[in-house]
Design a protein around this motif. Structure first.
Motif, PDB file in Angstrom:
ATOM      1  N   PRO A 172       2.546 -12.986  -2.541  1.00  0.00           N
ATOM      2  CA  PRO A 172       1.128 -12.601  -2.598  1.00  0.00           C
ATOM      3  C   PRO A 172       0.848 -11.422  -1.681  1.00  0.00           C
ATOM      4  N   THR A 173      -0.141 -10.637  -2.058  1.00  0.00           N
ATOM      5  CA  THR A 173      -0.622  -9.525  -1.222  1.00  0.00           C
ATOM      6  C   THR A 173      -2.086  -9.771  -0.883  1.00  0.00           C
ATOM      7  N   SER A 174      -2.646  -8.921  -0.052  1.00  0.00           N
ATOM      8  CA  SER A 174      -4.053  -9.067   0.325  1.00  0.00           C
ATOM      9  C   SER A 174      -4.997  -8.708  -0.807  1.00  0.00           C
ATOM     10  N   ALA A 175      -4.453  -8.113  -1.894  1.00  0.00           N
ATOM     11  CA  ALA A 175      -5.314  -7.645  -2.984  1.00  0.00           C
ATOM     12  C   ALA A 175      -5.059  -8.345  -4.315  1.00  0.00           C
ATOM     13  N   ALA A 176      -3.957  -9.092  -4.443  1.00  0.00           N
ATOM     14  CA  ALA A 176      -3.629  -9.703  -5.734  1.00  0.00           C
ATOM     15  C   ALA A 176      -2.697 -10.887  -5.545  1.00  0.00           C
ATOM     16  N   GLU A 177      -2.399 -11.569  -6.669  1.00  0.00           N
ATOM     17  CA  GLU A 177      -1.527 -12.748  -6.633  1.00  0.00           C
ATOM     18  C   GLU A 177      -0.132 -12.418  -6.139  1.00  0.00           C
ATOM     19  N   GLY A 179       0.815  -1.210   0.000  1.00  0.00           N
ATOM     20  CA  GLY A 179       0.000   0.000   0.000  1.00  0.00           C
ATOM     21  C   GLY A 179       0.847   1.257   0.000  1.00  0.00           C
ATOM     22  N   VAL A 180       1.969   1.221   0.741  1.00  0.00           N
ATOM     23  CA  VAL A 180       2.895   2.359   0.745  1.00  0.00           C
ATOM     24  C   VAL A 180       3.507   2.542  -0.640  1.00  0.00           C
ATOM     25  N   ALA A 188       1.745  -8.163  -9.612  1.00  0.00           N
ATOM     26  CA  ALA A 188       0.420  -8.233 -10.230  1.00  0.00           C
ATOM     27  C   ALA A 188      -0.469  -7.097  -9.742  1.00  0.00           C
ATOM     28  N   GLU A 189      -0.393  -6.772  -8.451  1.00  0.00           N
ATOM     29  CA  GLU A 189      -1.204  -5.680  -7.922  1.00  0.00           C
ATOM     30  C   GLU A 189      -0.831  -4.350  -8.565  1.00  0.00           C
ATOM     31  N   GLU A 190       0.470  -4.148  -8.794  1.00  0.00           N
ATOM     32  CA  GLU A 190       0.922  -2.892  -9.396  1.00  0.00           C
ATOM     33  C   GLU A 190       0.401  -2.733 -10.812  1.00  0.00           C
TER      34      GLU A 190
END
Length: 409
Positions: free
Chosen positions: A81-86, A57-58, A90-92
């Motif tokens: 892995p993150t809480s929002a994506a693989e 998130g930062v 991938a989240e970026e």
């Protein structure tokens, strides 16, 4: 300034460095003229420690949200892995895509030692590959060098789209379409001299006015003391006639190079030139080497030959470098195709094909060259040039021709 996010797991470090190098190369060639700078964004150089929020998130807030486009590169790993994506990568790229910004995604197909691959992580990567990503450009590559070539071309295309969308440099874009900033020319000589776009080359050709009066050649000199070879000497009766034909044929071709003249204040990268050369009048002939013309011999021997003068050998240019090497093929009767690859043409410079091609100049002719120029930083352009061969016939007697060749009657 356009900021380009570099998003990838840790197994493609070489590609991350290549992206930065290509961005710097683009800046070197284009920034001054376009008044645009590309800035590579990486979490390791553009984020700072901060507590109270998850790490990704930062990074999103400090880095990802400030980019104008993203480049994602994958090989065998998906990333943590993150809480929002693989994964963080991938989240970026998904975050950039949802913001309506361009995303370029590359998948490496380089060989890898299977024992070093985390199969579970590779399975996650395969699932990610299978997803349809409508806002992304999906590309594959085999080697880092191939990745550099593809990314360099495609980055230039994406930057052009950013320029158009943001209306940063309307006048610059107009100059790409208006005016002859890139021109096709022919060149002659060493060092090459650039000819006008509509080149006219005058050629002096000798015409023997008394060819039917040329006498037979006979040996009138005493044989030299040269061992057994001089004993069985036999004259070539057609020697004088062959020398007259040799005088006419030895300069039957003229060599030329392809020249690309850049009148622009910016450089051009990765030019691919596809040329069609067509005969418009006369009997034209174009070849990729000078046909061999041997100087005739006046006498033959049982054990060999005596040759008057030098042999005019075939001249073929060989180059190890694949770039700027002109390739010539005959497409049909009176039509030829050429292909030329040029890595870069700097501002206000002219580049030449490394090798030459030869044009038959025994008869008047006109050929037209039409070229489609593909570039990493421009839409395809059509370039044209022409060559007219004018032949001036100069009447000579056979005696004058033989004297010009150093042959005594």
């Amino acid at each position: 300034m356009f900021q380009i996010l570099i998003a990838s797991p840790g197994d493609v470090q070489a590609e991350r460095e290549i992206i930065v190098e290509v961005i710097h190369e683009w800046n070197y060639l284009n920034s001054r003229e376009k008044r645009i700078v590309l800035l590579p964004l990486r979490w390791e150089t553009h984020s700072s420690p901060e507590l109270g929020e998850r790490a990704q998130g930062v990074i999103n807030r400090q880095v990802v949200d400030h980019c104008d486009m993203a480049v994602g590169v994958f090989w065998t790993r998906m990333g943590t892995p993150t809480s929002a994506a693989e994964s963080g990568t991938a989240e970026e790229v998904e975050r950039v895509g949802r913001a309506g910004k361009p995303v370029m995604i590359y998948f490496s197909r380089a060989k890898v030692d299977l024992e070093s691959v985390d199969l579970e992580e590779y399975a996650r990567l395969r699932e990610f590959k299978e997803k349809t990503y409508p806002l992304g450009l999906i590309e594959k590559y085999e080697t880092p060098l191939q990745f550099r070539d593809k990314f360099s071309r495609q980055l230039a295309m994406k930057v052009r789209e950013l320029i158009t969308e943001n209306a940063v440099s309307e006048s610059t874009d107009a100059s790409d379409q208006d005016g002859d900033v890139l021109t096709l020319r022919l060149a002659q000589g060493d060092p090459p001299e650039v000819l006008p776009r509509a080149a006219v080359v005058e050629v002096e050709r000798s015409v023997c006015v008394d060819e039917d009066r040329i006498p037979d050649f006979v040996i009138t000199r005493e044989p030299e003391d040269s061992g057994d070879l001089s004993i069985s000497a036999r004259a070539n009766p057609d020697y004088y006639r062959e020398m007259v034909r040799y005088h006419r044929e030895r300069d039957a071709y003229r060599s030329f190079r392809i020249a690309i003249e850049n009148l622009d204040v910016r450089g051009w990268q990765n030019l691919l030139l596809e040329l069609v050369v067509a005969a418009k009048s006369g009997t034209a002939r174009i070849v990729d080497h000078e046909p061999a013309v041997k100087r005739p011999v006046d006498s033959t021997f049982a054990a060999g030959t005596i040759q008057s003068g030098d042999v005019m050998g075939s001249v073929i240019m060989h180059w190890n470098e694949p770039t700027q090497h002109l390739q010539l093929t005959q497409d049909a009767e009176g039509t030829w195709r050429m292909e030329l690859s040029v890595p870069v043409v700097q501002a206000k410079r002219t580049v030449f094909s490394r090798n030459q091609f030869w044009v038959d100049v025994t008869e008047p002719c006109v050929v037209e060259l039409m070229c489609t120029a593909y570039s990493a930083n421009s839409d395809p352009r059509t370039l044209r040039a022409s060559l007219e061969i004018k032949v001036n016939h100069h009447e000579m007697s056979y005696r004058e021709i033989l004297a010009d060749l150093g042959v005594q009657l």
